[in-house]
Motif scaffolding. Structure first.
Motif, PDB file in Angstrom:
ATOM      1  N   VAL A 182       0.807  -1.209   0.000  1.00  0.00           N
ATOM      2  CA  VAL A 182       0.000   0.000   0.000  1.00  0.00           C
ATOM      3  C   VAL A 182       0.846   1.268   0.000  1.00  0.00           C
ATOM      4  O   VAL A 182       0.456   2.302  -0.538  1.00  0.00           O
ATOM      5  CB  VAL A 182      -0.983  -0.031   1.192  1.00  0.00           C
ATOM      6  N   ALA A 183       2.046   1.211   0.581  1.00  0.00           N
ATOM      7  CA  ALA A 183       2.906   2.404   0.629  1.00  0.00           C
ATOM      8  C   ALA A 183       3.701   2.599  -0.650  1.00  0.00           C
ATOM      9  O   ALA A 183       4.281   3.668  -0.854  1.00  0.00           O
ATOM     10  CB  ALA A 183       3.857   2.305   1.830  1.00  0.00           C
ATOM     11  N   THR A 184       3.748   1.582  -1.510  1.00  0.00           N
ATOM     12  CA  THR A 184       4.633   1.656  -2.676  1.00  0.00           C
ATOM     13  C   THR A 184       3.894   1.470  -4.000  1.00  0.00           C
ATOM     14  O   THR A 184       4.528   1.263  -5.029  1.00  0.00           O
ATOM     15  CB  THR A 184       5.733   0.584  -2.574  1.00  0.00           C
ATOM     16  N   ILE A 185       2.571   1.551  -3.994  1.00  0.00           N
ATOM     17  CA  ILE A 185       1.806   1.390  -5.235  1.00  0.00           C
ATOM     18  C   ILE A 185       2.249   2.439  -6.251  1.00  0.00           C
ATOM     19  O   ILE A 185       2.327   3.625  -5.953  1.00  0.00           O
ATOM     20  CB  ILE A 185       0.297   1.523  -4.959  1.00  0.00           C
ATOM     21  N   GLN A 186       2.523   1.977  -7.467  1.00  0.00           N
ATOM     22  CA  GLN A 186       2.959   2.854  -8.541  1.00  0.00           C
ATOM     23  C   GLN A 186       1.759   3.301  -9.395  1.00  0.00           C
ATOM     24  O   GLN A 186       0.698   2.676  -9.366  1.00  0.00           O
ATOM     25  CB  GLN A 186       3.977   2.124  -9.413  1.00  0.00           C
ATOM     26  N   GLY A 215      -3.789  -7.305  -7.404  1.00  0.00           N
ATOM     27  CA  GLY A 215      -5.088  -7.957  -7.353  1.00  0.00           C
ATOM     28  C   GLY A 215      -5.702  -7.912  -5.968  1.00  0.00           C
ATOM     29  O   GLY A 215      -6.907  -7.649  -5.807  1.00  0.00           O
ATOM     30  N   LEU A 216      -4.893  -8.138  -4.935  1.00  0.00           N
ATOM     31  CA  LEU A 216      -5.407  -8.110  -3.561  1.00  0.00           C
ATOM     32  C   LEU A 216      -5.795  -6.698  -3.148  1.00  0.00           C
ATOM     33  O   LEU A 216      -6.815  -6.494  -2.472  1.00  0.00           O
ATOM     34  CB  LEU A 216      -4.352  -8.677  -2.609  1.00  0.00           C
ATOM     35  N   HIS A 217      -4.995  -5.713  -3.540  1.00  0.00           N
ATOM     36  CA  HIS A 217      -5.341  -4.329  -3.211  1.00  0.00           C
ATOM     37  C   HIS A 217      -6.584  -3.888  -3.981  1.00  0.00           C
ATOM     38  O   HIS A 217      -7.344  -3.051  -3.502  1.00  0.00           O
ATOM     39  CB  HIS A 217      -4.151  -3.405  -3.497  1.00  0.00           C
ATOM     40  N   ARG A 218      -6.786  -4.456  -5.158  1.00  0.00           N
ATOM     41  CA  ARG A 218      -8.009  -4.145  -5.906  1.00  0.00           C
ATOM     42  C   ARG A 218      -9.238  -4.643  -5.145  1.00  0.00           C
ATOM     43  O   ARG A 218     -10.265  -3.958  -5.082  1.00  0.00           O
ATOM     44  CB  ARG A 218      -7.939  -4.770  -7.304  1.00  0.00           C
ATOM     45  N   VAL A 219      -9.143  -5.828  -4.560  1.00  0.00           N
ATOM     46  CA  VAL A 219     -10.245  -6.334  -3.743  1.00  0.00           C
ATOM     47  C   VAL A 219     -10.527  -5.372  -2.590  1.00  0.00           C
ATOM     48  O   VAL A 219     -11.679  -5.012  -2.315  1.00  0.00           O
ATOM     49  CB  VAL A 219      -9.924  -7.737  -3.193  1.00  0.00           C
ATOM     50  N   ALA A 220      -9.448  -4.960  -1.903  1.00  0.00           N
ATOM     51  CA  ALA A 220      -9.623  -4.047  -0.769  1.00  0.00           C
ATOM     52  C   ALA A 220     -10.255  -2.735  -1.216  1.00  0.00           C
ATOM     53  O   ALA A 220     -11.119  -2.174  -0.535  1.00  0.00           O
ATOM     54  CB  ALA A 220      -8.278  -3.790  -0.092  1.00  0.00           C
ATOM     55  N   VAL A 251      -2.478 -10.299   3.778  1.00  0.00           N
ATOM     56  CA  VAL A 251      -2.481  -9.004   3.103  1.00  0.00           C
ATOM     57  C   VAL A 251      -3.794  -8.265   3.328  1.00  0.00           C
ATOM     58  O   VAL A 251      -3.810  -7.103   3.750  1.00  0.00           O
ATOM     59  CB  VAL A 251      -2.207  -9.173   1.587  1.00  0.00           C
ATOM     60  N   LEU A 252      -4.911  -8.897   3.069  1.00  0.00           N
ATOM     61  CA  LEU A 252      -6.205  -8.224   3.201  1.00  0.00           C
ATOM     62  C   LEU A 252      -6.530  -7.861   4.650  1.00  0.00           C
ATOM     63  O   LEU A 252      -7.009  -6.753   4.906  1.00  0.00           O
ATOM     64  CB  LEU A 252      -7.308  -9.075   2.575  1.00  0.00           C
ATOM     65  N   PRO A 253      -6.300  -8.742   5.635  1.00  0.00           N
ATOM     66  CA  PRO A 253      -6.519  -8.308   7.017  1.00  0.00           C
ATOM     67  C   PRO A 253      -5.673  -7.097   7.412  1.00  0.00           C
ATOM     68  O   PRO A 253      -6.126  -6.235   8.166  1.00  0.00           O
ATOM     69  CB  PRO A 253      -6.129  -9.546   7.837  1.00  0.00           C
ATOM     70  N   ALA A 254      -4.431  -6.998   6.890  1.00  0.00           N
ATOM     71  CA  ALA A 254      -3.593  -5.835   7.192  1.00  0.00           C
ATOM     72  C   ALA A 254      -4.188  -4.557   6.616  1.00  0.00           C
ATOM     73  O   ALA A 254      -3.921  -3.460   7.106  1.00  0.00           O
ATOM     74  CB  ALA A 254      -2.179  -6.049   6.652  1.00  0.00           C
ATOM     75  N   LEU A 255      -5.013  -4.698   5.581  1.00  0.00           N
ATOM     76  CA  LEU A 255      -5.674  -3.552   4.968  1.00  0.00           C
ATOM     77  C   LEU A 255      -7.080  -3.330   5.541  1.00  0.00           C
ATOM     78  O   LEU A 255      -7.837  -2.504   5.038  1.00  0.00           O
ATOM     79  CB  LEU A 255      -5.764  -3.744   3.451  1.00  0.00           C
TER      80      LEU A 255
END
Length: 706
Positions: A182-186, A215-220, A251-255
């Motif tokens: 999440v801190a390094t998304i381009q 893909g996981l961040h897209r879900v979040a 990953v998702l629980p951390a988000l």
């Protein structure tokens, strides 16, 4: 948003003060939820249980993870939102983090990374500053804020170079499960993450480009932007195996997302107990899209046209539906091509309706209740069952795979005689009473089930390592998102199954999402340039249409390739004896060199993966144990006792380690059915390293590595 600051003139002290205030505010938010009294809020125990669970989930989502930065960035806007830029006016400051935090007055102290205002943090640039005067990134050590880095996007005098903090976060040692990015998304990743929920996106990503994380961040993101809709319809992440799912599960629980289901394709179609294995040829044929039509024919094979009419007795009168009328009804249902089960349920009602028409013509005035009663009469039920018999999907596939004549009728013009013979189960031996179901058979059962009754659709499905699915597996996944959308992730160069796809357009067609958007990620952030460059030598052989990936990481000395000759005297005779006993064809000197390389890697910080051909794993496991080097299985979280994982080549896909020791590349290639698949497997194994790769071999390297 006003900054919460102290009297200190040190910017770092002021940011630390804001961090402390934000953590205090987050604790207050959590305490507010914990103090809620819901004893008399709901009318029954069911609603009370649901509400209690929602509150419990909210409490978990508000957890302050000590070693996870509460915020990682800051943006200072030049103007207030909606202000006339020509008139000027002071802008606002927002801190960007993993979750929203507000103070006692409701003013935001940290903005969720998924909120619209956060988009500028990821996409603003010198060329398009998006009204951002200052972008600040923060560096942390053990949860403590230790550094910051500023970009003045509207200052023409300031040149923008590579971010040291960004590079440090990317290169941070990878102990434990997969971390969020999440801190390094381009910018190119952010465009995919925030793509519209109504569309399917396919991401072709080279190793290290972060496609899984995207893909996981897209879900979040979708759960944030469309929570009510997706809470109702559900989301699912599909991975290639359980080891991979264990690796990504945090990953998702951390988000802040706790309720996203995860499964493998095999788990989705677990309708029968698996006891058999297919040959490569049989698995390929069973996975072919032609099997969908074979199954459709099989499901409908029991439908028969009537040879006599149906007589219904009502009181003192008899009503007869002639055979030609029944045939018209059956043919009309067949032509509509609706689900078999839906047509089976409709047939008695259609026959009953024909009876009602005759009743009306005879002077009676029947209503819907009469039609329902007629549909339930023994005569109508028996006629409907004879014309459109019930189908058990598992029994149907069992018959198809064990009855050569039935298979020949259903596969006529679709499968050759040789192909039919390949998919038929062998005749059971003495004492064998259970069907030898294989993973490919389970997918066929799933297809048959859907032909009978529609599969429930989810709101969004993420399919990772999608290049390895067969057409029939794509169909199985596609059934789970017929009314929803999907994020398809993969790399054609990493396809290692006999049916792996060479075209995303073909794959998307089988998934039921033709014409979907395809994005290609070619810039790597994880794999060092030296390593990805070496692995890319294989691309002309395994995926000639793909462009070689590049990497933002240009550090040297990240790749070592060493040929081990002879049979040098072992330093640890017990370890080498154990290895030689299990794999006598392997030179003892190679195993000795592998153990030494593992020992050297363990002197570094971070995780270590020892990757080898599946056949070599037992020998290496014995050698590691004899040498006193504890190791873990793939997917198991690394810990203080062991940072080393012994990885069979077949399970390496999707995993990554700080340092990788790769044992005997030629053996990895030989472990597959053909050269191209073997080279693809090797490509996967070569690209698992984040900080360093040590390749050891006694046999000549594959010619493609040149």
């Amino acid at each position: 948003m006003p900054a919460h600051s102290t009297a200190s003139d040190n910017p770092l002290d002021r940011e630390r003060s804001h961090l402390a205030s934000s953590r205090s505010a987050l604790r207050s938010m959590r305490e507010d939820v914990e103090s809620l009294d819901i004893r008399d809020v709901t009318g029954n125990w069911v609603n009370a249980a649901i509400l209690a669970r929602e509150i419990d989930d909210r409490i978990k989502a508000l957890a302050d993870l000590a070693h996870t930065p509460l915020f990682f960035g800051r943006v200072d806007f030049l103007h207030a939102p909606g202000a006339d830029l020509a008139e000027g006016g002071e802008g606002e400051r927002f801190y960007i983090g993993r979750r929203h935090v507000h103070d006692a007055d409701g003013d935001p102290m940290v903005i969720d990374w998924r909120a619209p205002v956060s988009q500028s943090f990821y996409r603003a640039s010198k060329k398009d500053p998006m009204d951002i005067g200052l972008r600040r990134r923060f560096g942390y050590t053990g949860g403590e804020l230790t550094a910051y880095e500023d970009e003045h996007l509207t200052d023409p005098e300031e040149t923008t170079g590579a971010s040291a903090l960004l590079a440090a976060e990317i290169e941070r040692p990878r102990v434990g499960p997969m971390r969020d990015i999440v801190a390094t998304i381009q910018p190119e990743q952010d465009e995919i993450v925030r793509a519209d929920v109504h569309g399917t996106v396919c991401v072709q990503g080279a190793p290290g480009t972060g496609k899984t994380a995207v893909g996981l961040h897209r879900v979040a993101y979708l759960l944030y932007a469309h929570r009510e809709r997706l809470a109702r319809t559900g989301t699912l992440v599909i991975g290639p195996n359980r080891s991979f799912l264990q690796y990504i599960e945090q990953v998702l629980p951390a988000l802040g997302e706790l309720d996203v289901a995860q499964a493998t394709v095999e788990e989705l179609v677990a309708h029968v107990p698996l006891r058999g294995t297919d040959t490569a040829q049989a698995a390929r044929i069973k996975g072919d899209a032609r099997m969908a039509e074979v199954l459709r024919r099989a499901v409908r094979s029991g439908i028969t046209l009537p040879t006599e009419g149906c007589v219904v007795v009502r009181g003192s009168r008899r009503w007869r539906v002639a055979s030609y009328e029944l045939e018209e009804i059956v043919r009309e249902l067949m032509d509509r091509d609706i689900r078999y089960g839906a047509a089976q349920a409709a047939l008695p009602q259609r026959i009953a309706h024909a009876v009602l028409v005759k009743m009306e013509q005879g002077g009676e005035a029947p209503d819907d209740r009469v039609q329902d009663a007629v549909a339930r009469t023994p005569a109508v039920k028996a006629t409907a069952k004879a014309l459109w018999p019930p189908v058990d999907p598992a029994k149907l596939v069992l018959r198809l795979l064990s009855d050569a004549e039935f298979l020949a009728r259903c596969a006529e013009g679709l499968l050759t005689e040789e192909e039919q013979a390949a998919v038929l189960w062998p005749k059971p031996g003495k004492g064998v009473r259970t069907a030898p179901w294989t993973p490919a058979d389970a997918v066929l059962v799933d297809e048959a089930r859907d032909l009978v009754e529609r599969t429930a659709s989810l709101g969004h499905v993420v399919l990772d390592e999608a290049q390895d699915l067969s057409p029939m597996q794509y169909r199985a996944v596609g059934r789970r998102c017929t009314t929803g959308s999907a994020t398809v992730l993969g790399d054609i160069a990493q396809g290692t199954t006999p049916w792996s796809t060479d075209s995303w357009s073909t794959a998307l067609h089988h998934l039921g999402k033709p014409g979907s958007r395809v994005e290609e990620l070619t810039v790597g952030f994880r794999v060092p340039g030296e390593v990805i460059g070496y692995a890319s030598r294989l691309l002309p052989e395994i995926a000639p249409d793909l462009a070689p990936a590049t990497s933002i990481r240009t550090a040297s000395d990240t790749l070592a390739i060493r040929r081990v000759d002879g049979s040098a005297a072992p330093e640890d005779a017990d370890a080498l004896d154990a290895a030689s006993e299990l794999a006598p064809a392997t030179p003892p000197a190679l195993t000795e060199a592998v153990l030494a390389a593992v020992g050297a890697a363990l002197r570094n910080e971070g995780s270590i993966g020892l990757i080898a051909a599946d056949a070599r794993v037992p020998a290496l496991g014995a050698a590691l144990t004899a040498a006193g080097l504890p190791y873990l299985d793939p997917g198991t979280e690394t810990n203080a006792e062991s940072r080393l994982t012994l990885v069979p080549a077949s399970l390496a896909k999707g995993l990554e380690y700080d340092y990788v020791v790769l044992d005997e590349p030629a053996a990895i290639v030989d472990g597959e059915a053909d050269l191209r698949t073997g080279l693809r497997r090797l490509y996967v194994c070569l690209t698992r390293a984040v900080s360093g790769l040590d390749v050891l071999h006694a046999r000549p390297l594959p010619a493609a590595l040149g």
